[in-house]
Enzyme design. Structure first.
Site, short mmCIF file in Angstrom:
data_model
loop_
_atom_site.label_atom_id
_atom_site.label_comp_id
_atom_site.label_asym_id
_atom_site.label_seq_id
_atom_site.Cartn_x
_atom_site.Cartn_y
_atom_site.Cartn_z
CG ASP A 1 -18.63 -5.95 10.96
OD1 ASP A 1 -17.98 -6.96 11.31
OD2 ASP A 1 -18.76 -5.57 9.78
CB ALA A 2 -23.00 -4.10 15.71
CD GLU A 3 -20.42 -7.09 21.57
OE1 GLU A 3 -21.51 -6.50 21.39
OE2 GLU A 3 -19.91 -7.23 22.69
CG ASP B 1 -18.14 -0.81 14.85
OD1 ASP B 1 -16.94 -1.03 14.64
OD2 ASP B 1 -19.00 -0.73 13.96
CD GLU C 1 7.17 -12.58 -3.01
OE1 GLU C 1 7.39 -11.40 -3.34
OE2 GLU C 1 7.73 -13.14 -2.06
CE LYS D 1 7.19 -4.42 -9.63
NZ LYS D 1 6.36 -3.23 -9.76
CG ASP E 1 0.39 -1.03 -10.08
OD1 ASP E 1 1.40 -0.49 -9.58
OD2 ASP E 1 -0.13 -0.64 -11.14
NE ARG F 1 11.86 2.02 -3.69
CZ ARG F 1 12.42 2.80 -4.59
NH1 ARG F 1 11.83 3.92 -4.95
NH2 ARG F 1 13.57 2.48 -5.13
CE1 TYR G 1 8.45 -5.63 -0.90
CE2 TYR G 1 6.20 -5.18 -1.61
CZ TYR G 1 7.48 -4.74 -1.33
OH TYR G 1 7.78 -3.42 -1.47
CE LYS H 1 6.60 -2.91 -15.13
NZ LYS H 1 6.06 -2.04 -14.08
CB CYS I 1 -32.06 15.75 -22.34
SG CYS I 1 -32.02 13.95 -22.26
CB CYS J 1 -36.39 13.63 -23.22
SG CYS J 1 -35.71 14.67 -21.92
CB CYS K 1 -31.89 15.06 -18.53
SG CYS K 1 -33.63 14.90 -18.97
CB CYS L 1 -35.74 11.77 -19.42
SG CYS L 1 -34.42 11.41 -20.60
S1 IVH Z 1 10.51 -6.97 -3.65
C1 IVH Z 1 14.64 -5.48 -2.93
N1 IVH Z 1 8.18 -8.09 -4.04
O1 IVH Z 1 7.70 -3.27 -6.64
C2 IVH Z 1 13.30 -6.01 -3.29
N2 IVH Z 1 8.40 -5.78 -4.55
O2 IVH Z 1 10.15 -2.22 -8.22
C3 IVH Z 1 12.30 -4.96 -3.36
N3 IVH Z 1 6.34 -4.71 -5.32
O3 IVH Z 1 9.09 -0.91 -4.47
C4 IVH Z 1 10.94 -5.29 -3.60
N4 IVH Z 1 5.07 -6.50 -5.19
O4 IVH Z 1 6.63 -1.48 -4.21
C5 IVH Z 1 8.89 -6.96 -4.11
N5 IVH Z 1 6.17 -9.20 -4.30
C6 IVH Z 1 6.88 -8.07 -4.37
C7 IVH Z 1 6.31 -6.86 -4.80
C8 IVH Z 1 7.12 -5.73 -4.89
C9 IVH Z 1 5.10 -5.21 -5.49
C10 IVH Z 1 6.75 -3.33 -5.60
C11 IVH Z 1 7.41 -2.63 -4.44
C12 IVH Z 1 8.75 -2.20 -4.89
C13 IVH Z 1 8.64 -2.28 -6.37
C14 IVH Z 1 9.98 -2.67 -6.94
#
Ligand code: IVH
Length: 680
Positions: free
Chosen positions: A38-40, A42, A119, A121, A123, A142, A234, A322, A416, A419, A434, A439
Site C-alpha cells: 500500500d505504501a508503494e 501511495d 442474486e 439483494k 442493501d 437513481r 448487477y 424479501k 457513576c 463506583c 466516570c 472505577c
Molecule cells: S435489479 C430493473 N438486482 O434493489 C431492475 N437490483 O428495488 C432493477 N438492488 O434500485 C434492479 N441488489 O438498488 C437489481 N441484484 C440486484 C440488486 C438490486 C440490490 C436494489 C437496487 C434497486 C432496488 C430495486
C-alpha cells in the site's frame, strides 16, 4: 531545459504512472492479489498528484488521482438516465417465487421451463455508471428513476469501481455502456465509522445503507474518499450493447472487464433451484459481513425479458423476494446505564424480549444522552428494534401511537452507577464519563479488552471470570493478571484445578505478543486494531512510540491529529509507562511486528521539515524522495527535527529552527543528501 521540454517529460511520466496505478488497482480489487505494498502504491499516487499539480494541463479525466476526491461542488447537477432505473416488484416467500414463475410462463405462453439468474439483494444505494470509449464519464444516483443526481467525483473515489476499462481476451470494449449496481458498506466498516462519529460527538448513522447514502451524497468528494464504500454490479441499462443474449453473459463480461460482482450470484437455474437458493441465502445472510434484504430473481434470456416488458414501475421479468425483517416492535421495560472501559456511561434499553430474525433480543444500546433525547426514548415506550448480523441491536425509533402518558423520561445519573463518583461531561463530547481511574467498571472493561482476541487473546478470560477477579480483589490492576497462579485462581468459585491450570497456561501464552496487538490491547482512545497496526509498522518498539512527538505520529499516513494527540497523552502519563514496565518485569514480551518493514536508506532515522518554495520539485515530491530514502517529513520543527530545508520565501520555521538549534539547509544540500554515492 525549456518549459515545454519539462512539461513533456512530466506528461510522459504521468502517463506511465497512470497506467501503473490502474494496473495495481486492478491487481488489488479485481484479482485480490496485489503486487506492491500500500505504501508503494501511495508513493506512486503522490508522485502523480505532484506532477498534475505542477502541470495542471496534463491532468486527465481518467487519472487515478481522482480516487482521492476533487474540489467540492456547490450542488449536484441532474442527469437523465439512458434507460430508466426501475424498481422491483416484491415477493416474500417461496409461494411468491412459484407464482412469479407461473405468471412469466403465462405471459410467454410457454410450458418450457424458464431459466433464472439469481442474486443477493444488497442493501445499499443504486448507482449508474456510464463509460464512453472505456473511460468512466459519469456516475449517478437513481433519483426518481428517470433523472438522477450526478455524483461522478464521488463514485471515482470508490476503489473497486474501474476508472478505465481494459479489454481482455476477446471482449471488445463497447463505445458506450451504462453499468448498474449497488454501493454499500460492510457491517464492520459501518460500525467503525459510527464509533469514530461517537467519539467525535457527531450524529450516528442509523444503518449501513444510510451511511452509504450519506457518504455518497457529499458535495465534497474528499469526504467520500475517506468513507469505506464498496460496490457490486448487477446489470446494465442498455442490454443491446455488449452483443450478448442473456443476463448471465452480461454479468460474466462485466466481471471479466474488472467490475466487482457479488460472489453469490447463480446463473441459469430452474425455479426449484431458485427456491433452494432463497433458503440458502437466508441462512448465509447471518454470516455475511454486509446487509442483504432478499434475493433478486431475473429471467435470464434477453429475448424473453423483452417479450415480458415492464410496467411504468418495474420490469415483469424480475422480482425481489424479501427476507423476514430484521426489525421488530417491542416495549422498553427500563433504561439502565452501563460503564465501559473508557469510563463512558452508556444508556441501554432493557427490552421485552423479542425474536428478531431468529435471535432473541433483550437489550439495545442507546449510545449516549443526546441519542436518547434525539430519539426521545422513554421507559414504557413501544419501539422499533433492529438487529443487523452481529451488530449490537439498536432502537430505531419510538412508535408514538403507543404513548399513553405513563412513559417516563430518562435522566442521566450524576454519579457513576458502579463506583458512585461524580460523573462529568466534557465540552464537545457526547459521552458522559466516570473519571475515577480506579472505577472497577473501567478495570473490568480494560481487562476484557486486554485479553480479547485482537489483543493478547487469552483464552478463558471471559466476562464472568473478570467480574469475579475484580470483585474478589484478586486483580486490582491490568498487570495483576500476570501475577495469577493456580493456587490463587483456585480460591474462586467453581474453579477446578484443570481450569485454573489452563487459564495460567493461556496467560503465559499471551505474554508473548506482537507490538500491534499489545498496543490495541492497551485501549488507548481512538486506537483500534487498524490504527495499532499503523503505529506498529512505523515504530519498531514500544519505547520508540512512547518517545515519539505528536507531529511525528501524525505524519503517519491515515493517522490524524486526534489520534496522535491521544497516543501522546497516553504515553505522557507516568502511571501508564509504569504499568507497561511492570508487565515487562512480570514476563511480558512485546515482539517486533512480523513483516515490519525496516526503514532503510541513506536518510534512515532523519527527520525533515520543509519550508518555502523549492525550485526543482514540489514539496510533495521532496517529501516522497525523503521518505523513499528512509527519512521522514513532519509539519513542524521540534527538538527531534534533524534538518529544516529552506526554499524561496521560507516561513517562520527558519526562526524556530534557529531557536531549537536545528540545522537549516537549502535545496541543493538536500539533493546532496539524497544522492546515492557512486558504487554503493
Ligand atoms: S435489479 C430493473 N438486482 O434493489 C431492475 N437490483 O428495488 C432493477 N438492488 O434500485 C434492479 N441488489 O438498488 C437489481 N441484484 C440486484 C440488486 C438490486 C440490490 C436494489 C437496487 C434497486 C432496488 C430495486
Amino acid at each position: 531545459m525549456s518549459i515545454t521540454e519539462a512539461e513533456q517529460k512530466a506528461k510522459a511520466r504521468a502517463e506511465v504512472l497512470r497506467k501503473t496505478l490502474h494496473y495495481h488497482n486492478r491487481r488489488y480489487f479485481v484479482y485480490d492479489d496485489p503486487e506492491i505494498s500500500d505504501a508503494e502504491y501511495d508513493r506512486l499516487m503522490q508522485e502523480l498528484i505532484a506532477l498534475e499539480t505542477a502541470y495542471p494541463e496534463i491532468a486527465a479525466p481518467d487519472s487515478p488521482t481522482s480516487r482521492v476526491g476533487s474540489a467540492p461542488l456547490d450542488k449536484f447537477d441532474t442527469i437523465a438516465h439512458h434507460v430508466p432505473m426501475l424498481s422491483l416488484e416484491k415477493g416474500f416467500d417461496t409461494a411468491d417465487i412459484l407464482a412469479f414463475d407461473q405468471r412469466v410462463a403465462r405471459i410467454l405462453k410457454t410450458t418450457d421451463p424458464i431459466r433464472y439468474t439469481v442474486e443477493p439483494k444488497v442493501d445499499g444505494v443504486a448507482v449508474s455508471l456510464v463509460y464512453q470509449d472505456g473511460i468512466l464519464v459519469s456516475g449517478a444516483t437513481r433519483g426518481d428513476g428517470f433523472q438522477g443526481e450526478l455524483i461522478t467525483p464521488n463514485v471515482k473515489t470508490i476503489g473497486s469501481i474501474p476508472l478505465v476499462l481494459q479489454s481482455v481476451e476477446d471482449i471488445k470494449i463497447p463505445d458506450f455502456i451504462d453499468v448498474r449496481g449497488e454501493v454499500y458498506m460492510t457491517m464492520a466498516d459501518f460500525k467503525a465509522l459510527n464509533q469514530i462519529r461517537l467519539n467525535q460527538g457527531l450524529p450516528l448513522f442509523a444503518n449501513p445503507r444510510n451511511a452509504s447514502a450519506g457518504s455518497l451524497r457529499q458535495l465534497d468528494s474528499t469526504i467520500t474518499a475517506q468513507r469505506p464504500l464498496k460496490m457490486v454490479i448487477y446489470g446494465v441499462g442498455r442490454t443491446d450493447l455488449l452483443k450478448v443474449n442473456s443476463h448471465a453473459q452480461t454479468i460474466r463480461i462485466l466481471k471479466a472487464l474488472g467490475f466487482p460482482a457479488n460472489p453469490h450470484v447463480e446463473t441459469e437455474i430452474s425455479v426449484n433451484e431458485v427456491i433452494g437458493y432463497f433458503k440458502r441465502i437466508d441462512e448465509l445472510r447471518k454470516t455475511l459481513d454486509y446487509e442483504i434484504d432478499g434475493i433478486v430473481v431475473k429471467v435470464d434470456r434477453y429475448d424473453l425479458q423483452e417479450r415480458l416488458g415492464s410496467t411504468s414501475r418495474s420490469p415483469r421479468w424480475a422480482i425481489a423476494v424479501k427476507f423476514k425483517a430484521m426489525e421488530e416492535q417491542t416495549r422498553v421495560n427500563d433504561i439502565v446505564v452501563q460503564v465501559g472501559r473508557t469510563g463512558a456511561l452508556t444508556p441501554v434499553a432493557v427490552l421485552e424480549p423479542v425474536s428478531i430474525g431468529g435471535v432473541m433480543v433483550s437489550r439495545a444500546s442507546l449510545h449516549n444522552e443526546d441519542e436518547v433525547r434525539k430519539k426521545d426514548v422513554r421507559v414504557g415506550d413501544t419501539v422499533l428494534v433492529r438487529r443487523a448480523g452481529d451488530v449490537i441491536p439498536e432502537v430505531v425509533k419510538v412508535i408514538p401511537a403507543y404513548r399513553d402518558g405513563s412513559q417516563l423520561l430518562f435522566q442521566m445519573p450524576s454519579q457513576c452507577p458502579v463506583c458512585s463518583s461524580t460523573v462529568v461531561r466534557f465540552k464537545d463530547e457526547a459521552a458522559t464519563r466516570c473519571v475515577n481511574a480506579g472505577c472497577p467498571a473501567q478495570l473490568k472493561g480494560n481487562l476484557l479488552h486486554f485479553s480479547s482476541k485482537g489483543a493478547l487473546d487469552i483464552d478463558g478470560l471471559g466476562k464472568k471470570l473478570v467480574d469475579q477477579l475484580v470483585e474478589t480483589g484478586l486483580v486490582r490492576s491490568i498487570e495483576d493478571i500476570f501475577r495469577l497462579d493456580v493456587d490463587t485462581l483456585r480460591q474462586l468459585d467453581r474453579m477446578g484445578r484443570k481450569s485454573a491450570e489452563n487459564l495460567v497456561q493461556a496467560i503465559y501464552k499471551g505474554k508473548k505478543v506482537p507490538l500491534s496487538r499489545f498496543l490495541y490491547g492497551l485501549g488507548i482512545r481512538h486506537v483500534g486494531a487498524h490504527a495499532a497496526k499503523l503505529l506498529a509498522a512505523r515504530y519498531e518498539t514500544i519505547d520508540a512510540l512512547a518517545a515519539a512527538e505528536k507531529e511525528d505520529i501524525e505524519a503517519i499516513e491515515q493517522v490524524g491529529p486526534i489520534m496522535a494527540e491521544a497516543v501522546r497523552a497516553y504515553f505522557s502519563m507516568p502511571e501508564n509507562l509504569k504499568t507497561i514496565e511492570d508487565m515487562q518485569q512480570l514476563g511480558l514480551e512485546i515482539l517486533p511486528e512480523t513483516g515490519h518493514q525496516k526503514v532503510s536508506g541513506r536518510l534512515r532515522g532523519l527527520s525533515f521539515v520543509l519550508t518555502g518554495t523549492l525550485f526543482s520539485m514540489t514539496r510533495k515530491m521532496a517529501t516522497g524522495k525523503i521518505e523513499a530514502a528512509g527519512g521522514k517529513v513532519t509539519g513542524s520543527v521540534s527538538a527531534q527535527t534533524d534538518y529544516v530545508v529552506a526554499g524561496e520565501s521560507p516561513g517562520s520555521k527558519i526562526e524556530q529552527a534557529r531557536r531549537k538549534n536545528v540545522s537549516v539547509i537549502d535545496e541543493l544540500q538536500l539533493m546532496e543528501l539524497l544522492r546515492e554515492p557512486e558504487g554503493e
